[in-house]
Design a protein around this motif. Sequence first.
Motif, PDB file in Angstrom:
ATOM      1  N   SER A   1       0.834  -1.211   0.000  1.00 23.11           N
ATOM      2  CA  SER A   1       0.000   0.000   0.000  1.00 23.11           C
ATOM      3  C   SER A   1       0.867   1.260   0.000  1.00 23.11           C
ATOM      4  O   SER A   1       2.087   1.204   0.170  1.00 23.11           O
ATOM      5  CB  SER A   1      -0.977  -0.025   1.177  1.00 23.11           C
ATOM      6  N   ALA A   2       0.195   2.404  -0.190  1.00 22.65           N
ATOM      7  CA  ALA A   2       0.894   3.677  -0.372  1.00 22.65           C
ATOM      8  C   ALA A   2       1.768   4.006   0.830  1.00 22.65           C
ATOM      9  O   ALA A   2       1.303   3.982   1.973  1.00 22.65           O
ATOM     10  CB  ALA A   2      -0.134   4.788  -0.578  1.00 22.65           C
TER      11      ALA A   2
ATOM     12  N   PRO B   1       6.161   5.769   1.798  1.00 17.59           N
ATOM     13  CA  PRO B   1       7.408   6.243   1.188  1.00 17.59           C
ATOM     14  C   PRO B   1       8.125   5.152   0.392  1.00 17.59           C
ATOM     15  O   PRO B   1       8.853   5.446  -0.551  1.00 17.59           O
ATOM     16  CB  PRO B   1       8.242   6.672   2.401  1.00 17.59           C
TER      17      PRO B   1
ATOM     18  N   PRO C   1       2.336   6.557  -3.529  1.00 19.29           N
ATOM     19  CA  PRO C   1       1.879   7.514  -2.508  1.00 19.29           C
ATOM     20  C   PRO C   1       0.821   8.465  -3.089  1.00 19.29           C
ATOM     21  O   PRO C   1       0.847   8.786  -4.275  1.00 19.29           O
ATOM     22  CB  PRO C   1       3.148   8.287  -2.145  1.00 19.29           C
ATOM     23  N   SER C   2      -0.073   8.907  -2.225  1.00 21.41           N
ATOM     24  CA  SER C   2      -1.159   9.778  -2.698  1.00 21.41           C
ATOM     25  C   SER C   2      -0.626  11.100  -3.199  1.00 21.41           C
ATOM     26  O   SER C   2       0.294  11.667  -2.601  1.00 21.41           O
ATOM     27  CB  SER C   2      -2.129  10.095  -1.563  1.00 21.41           C
TER      28      SER C   2
ATOM     29  N   ASN D   1      -8.317   8.161  -1.762  1.00 17.83           N
ATOM     30  CA  ASN D   1      -8.095   8.219  -0.320  1.00 17.83           C
ATOM     31  C   ASN D   1      -8.848   9.450   0.178  1.00 17.83           C
ATOM     32  O   ASN D   1      -8.337  10.554   0.160  1.00 17.83           O
ATOM     33  CB  ASN D   1      -6.578   8.316  -0.081  1.00 17.83           C
TER      34      ASN D   1
ATOM     35  N   LYS E   1     -10.561   3.996  -0.613  1.00 18.91           N
ATOM     36  CA  LYS E   1      -9.899   3.623   0.636  1.00 18.91           C
ATOM     37  C   LYS E   1     -10.626   4.352   1.760  1.00 18.91           C
ATOM     38  O   LYS E   1     -10.610   5.590   1.818  1.00 18.91           O
ATOM     39  CB  LYS E   1      -8.433   4.049   0.564  1.00 18.91           C
TER      40      LYS E   1
ATOM     41  N   ASN F   1      -8.525   2.277   5.900  1.00 17.58           N
ATOM     42  CA  ASN F   1      -7.418   3.221   6.033  1.00 17.58           C
ATOM     43  C   ASN F   1      -7.087   3.420   7.516  1.00 17.58           C
ATOM     44  O   ASN F   1      -7.904   3.106   8.385  1.00 17.58           O
ATOM     45  CB  ASN F   1      -7.820   4.563   5.407  1.00 17.58           C
TER      46      ASN F   1
ATOM     47  N   SER G   1       1.328   0.335  12.585  1.00 19.94           N
ATOM     48  CA  SER G   1       0.172  -0.396  13.124  1.00 19.94           C
ATOM     49  C   SER G   1       0.588  -1.662  13.864  1.00 19.94           C
ATOM     50  O   SER G   1       1.728  -2.121  13.763  1.00 19.94           O
ATOM     51  CB  SER G   1      -0.775  -0.765  11.988  1.00 19.94           C
TER      52      SER G   1
ATOM     53  N   THR H   1      -4.459  -2.653   6.937  1.00 22.85           N
ATOM     54  CA  THR H   1      -4.138  -2.277   8.323  1.00 22.85           C
ATOM     55  C   THR H   1      -3.873  -3.489   9.200  1.00 22.85           C
ATOM     56  O   THR H   1      -4.700  -4.405   9.284  1.00 22.85           O
ATOM     57  CB  THR H   1      -5.235  -1.383   8.964  1.00 22.85           C
ATOM     58  N   GLY H   2      -2.697  -3.443   9.816  1.00 23.35           N
ATOM     59  CA  GLY H   2      -2.378  -4.385  10.882  1.00 23.35           C
ATOM     60  C   GLY H   2      -1.671  -5.654  10.463  1.00 23.35           C
ATOM     61  O   GLY H   2      -1.432  -6.519  11.301  1.00 23.35           O
TER      62      GLY H   2
ATOM     63  N   THR I   1      -0.256  -4.107   2.728  1.00 20.60           N
ATOM     64  CA  THR I   1       0.598  -3.910   3.902  1.00 20.60           C
ATOM     65  C   THR I   1       1.563  -2.746   3.692  1.00 20.60           C
ATOM     66  O   THR I   1       2.077  -2.550   2.592  1.00 20.60           O
ATOM     67  CB  THR I   1       1.369  -5.210   4.258  1.00 20.60           C
ATOM     68  N   THR I   2       1.748  -1.976   4.762  1.00 21.11           N
ATOM     69  CA  THR I   2       2.721  -0.881   4.768  1.00 21.11           C
ATOM     70  C   THR I   2       3.618  -0.962   6.002  1.00 21.11           C
ATOM     71  O   THR I   2       4.838  -1.064   5.896  1.00 21.11           O
ATOM     72  CB  THR I   2       2.016   0.494   4.732  1.00 21.11           C
ATOM     73  N   SER I   3       3.011  -0.919   7.212  1.00 21.25           N
ATOM     74  CA  SER I   3       3.814  -0.819   8.439  1.00 21.25           C
ATOM     75  C   SER I   3       4.865  -1.917   8.525  1.00 21.25           C
ATOM     76  O   SER I   3       6.025  -1.662   8.864  1.00 21.25           O
ATOM     77  CB  SER I   3       2.907  -0.882   9.679  1.00 21.25           C
TER      78      SER I   3
HETATM   79  C1  FMN Z   1       4.705   6.859   6.557  1.00 14.34           C
HETATM   80  C2  FMN Z   1       3.381   6.510   5.924  1.00 14.34           C
HETATM   81  C3  FMN Z   1       2.984   7.141   4.746  1.00 14.34           C
HETATM   82  C4  FMN Z   1       1.736   6.845   4.185  1.00 14.34           C
HETATM   83  N1  FMN Z   1       1.342   7.490   3.025  1.00 14.34           N
HETATM   84  C5  FMN Z   1       0.113   7.213   2.514  1.00 14.34           C
HETATM   85  C6  FMN Z   1      -0.332   7.856   1.323  1.00 14.34           C
HETATM   86  O1  FMN Z   1       0.363   8.666   0.703  1.00 14.34           O
HETATM   87  N2  FMN Z   1      -1.577   7.562   0.883  1.00 14.34           N
HETATM   88  C7  FMN Z   1      -2.388   6.660   1.500  1.00 14.34           C
HETATM   89  O2  FMN Z   1      -3.513   6.419   1.038  1.00 14.34           O
HETATM   90  N3  FMN Z   1      -1.985   6.010   2.621  1.00 14.34           N
HETATM   91  C8  FMN Z   1      -0.760   6.273   3.120  1.00 14.34           C
HETATM   92  N4  FMN Z   1      -0.351   5.615   4.254  1.00 14.34           N
HETATM   93  C9  FMN Z   1      -1.244   4.605   4.855  1.00 14.34           C
HETATM   94  C10 FMN Z   1      -0.843   3.190   4.388  1.00 14.34           C
HETATM   95  O3  FMN Z   1      -0.974   3.070   2.988  1.00 14.34           O
HETATM   96  C11 FMN Z   1      -1.728   2.120   5.053  1.00 14.34           C
HETATM   97  O4  FMN Z   1      -3.054   2.226   4.589  1.00 14.34           O
HETATM   98  C12 FMN Z   1      -1.739   2.229   6.564  1.00 14.34           C
HETATM   99  O5  FMN Z   1      -0.423   2.416   7.071  1.00 14.34           O
HETATM  100  C13 FMN Z   1      -2.354   0.976   7.199  1.00 14.34           C
HETATM  101  O6  FMN Z   1      -1.701  -0.183   6.767  1.00 14.34           O
HETATM  102  P1  FMN Z   1      -0.572  -0.915   7.676  1.00 14.34           P
HETATM  103  O7  FMN Z   1      -1.237  -1.288   8.956  1.00 14.34           O
HETATM  104  O8  FMN Z   1      -0.153  -2.106   6.879  1.00 14.34           O
HETATM  105  O9  FMN Z   1       0.513   0.074   7.894  1.00 14.34           O
HETATM  106  C14 FMN Z   1       0.881   5.890   4.816  1.00 14.34           C
HETATM  107  C15 FMN Z   1       1.313   5.248   5.989  1.00 14.34           C
HETATM  108  C16 FMN Z   1       2.550   5.542   6.546  1.00 14.34           C
HETATM  109  C17 FMN Z   1       2.959   4.832   7.811  1.00 14.34           C
END
Ligand code: FMN
Length: 332
Positions: A19-20, A22, A44-45, A133, A170, A197, A218, A245-246, A266-268
């Motif tokens: 997911s979005a 850096p 990224p958005s 988003n 989202k 989100n 998360s 998320t999570g 997944t992002t975190s």
């Molecule tokens: C540092 C950072 C930057 C993020 N940038 C964006 C973004 O640009 N656009 C977006 O829709 N979500 C963004 N997110 C949210 C993630 O895409 C994701 O939906 C959110 O962290 C929950 O997923 P996770 O539990 O796997 O982290 C960002 C999250 C983090 C931590």
Amino acid sequence: MDLATRYLGLSLRNPLIASASPLTGTLDGLRRLEDAGAAAVVLPSLFEEQIEAQAALLDRLDDLAEGFAEARGFFPAGSLPQAGPDHQLELIAQARATLDIPVIASLNGVTDAGWTRYARLAEQAGAQAIELNVYFPPTAPTVDGVAVEQRHAEVLSAVKRAVQVPVSMKLTPYFTAPGAVIRRLDAAGADGFVLFNRFYQPDIDLLTLRPARRPTLSEPSEIRPGLLWIGALAGTLDGAIAAATGVETADEVVKYLLVGADAVMTTSALLRHGPGHLRLLLEGLVRWGGARGFASVGTLRGRMSRSLGGWPTDSDRGDYISVLHGYAAAVP
Ligand SMILES: Cc1cc2nc3c(=O)[nH]c(=O)nc-3n(C[C@H](O)[C@H](O)[C@H](O)COP(=O)(O)O)c2cc1C
């Protein structure tokens, strides 16, 4: 185990989408994610405020240039703000040219014109789908739930009219009745949903007595709203569902698939452990599925949808009461 799935009409080699973040904001990061197994990436958005900032800068340069011909030349191609739309559109085009996996662009707008303009540009740059988003925190106490939900529907309709590629939404879980909102957006033509989100929420730094603004990553316990609502909605929507998320381990991936997610984002975990963590998630999924005789993601998906509650039935209330009473009985 056959890991193939479909999301937003796109064929994915497995259910894991980066997911979005850096990490998806550079070509190098995107390549590393693809190499580690990501089946798709969300860039990224692009925030409408960024588009406006760059447009305002260009306007000022044009004003200057009327009196001073070289003014534009001080800012050669590519030297304008890196976070601006040109950079993002360039990244979409480069990602499409470089990666074999689907590239999804993400927008975060304010006005209808802002949403639709960039959606068109992202599609032209090569995005295979657009994720909206909709960050619309109704912190003004005069904004009611009806207005918030209406705004989501308007944004979706405006973008759907502007582009041909699939459009996903989202969403936050913080609606009075998330299921009804999602079904309404589904009926309005959303091609998919990212549930859910994880919004920035403020904290206080007790040393400086200032707002603590650093985003936190998360935890696995945060999958629960997604489990509940994906479980309640899977199989009832025309649009696809990506769980988000999570996710920290393969367990969260398996749980999201069991309640009916088509894909899992997944992002975190990737920010914590690096893109290579995707390999562990995929290996864990294959190990879990293999040990229980699931030959494909398709056969395990949705096996537990509608078993965690979500529709208001007598048994849901019964479960709720017995869970609360059960805890009290266990206190030492
Ligand atoms: C540092 C950072 C930057 C993020 N940038 C964006 C973004 O640009 N656009 C977006 O829709 N979500 C963004 N997110 C949210 C993630 O895409 C994701 O939906 C959110 O962290 C929950 O997923 P996770 O539990 O796997 O982290 C960002 C999250 C983090 C931590």
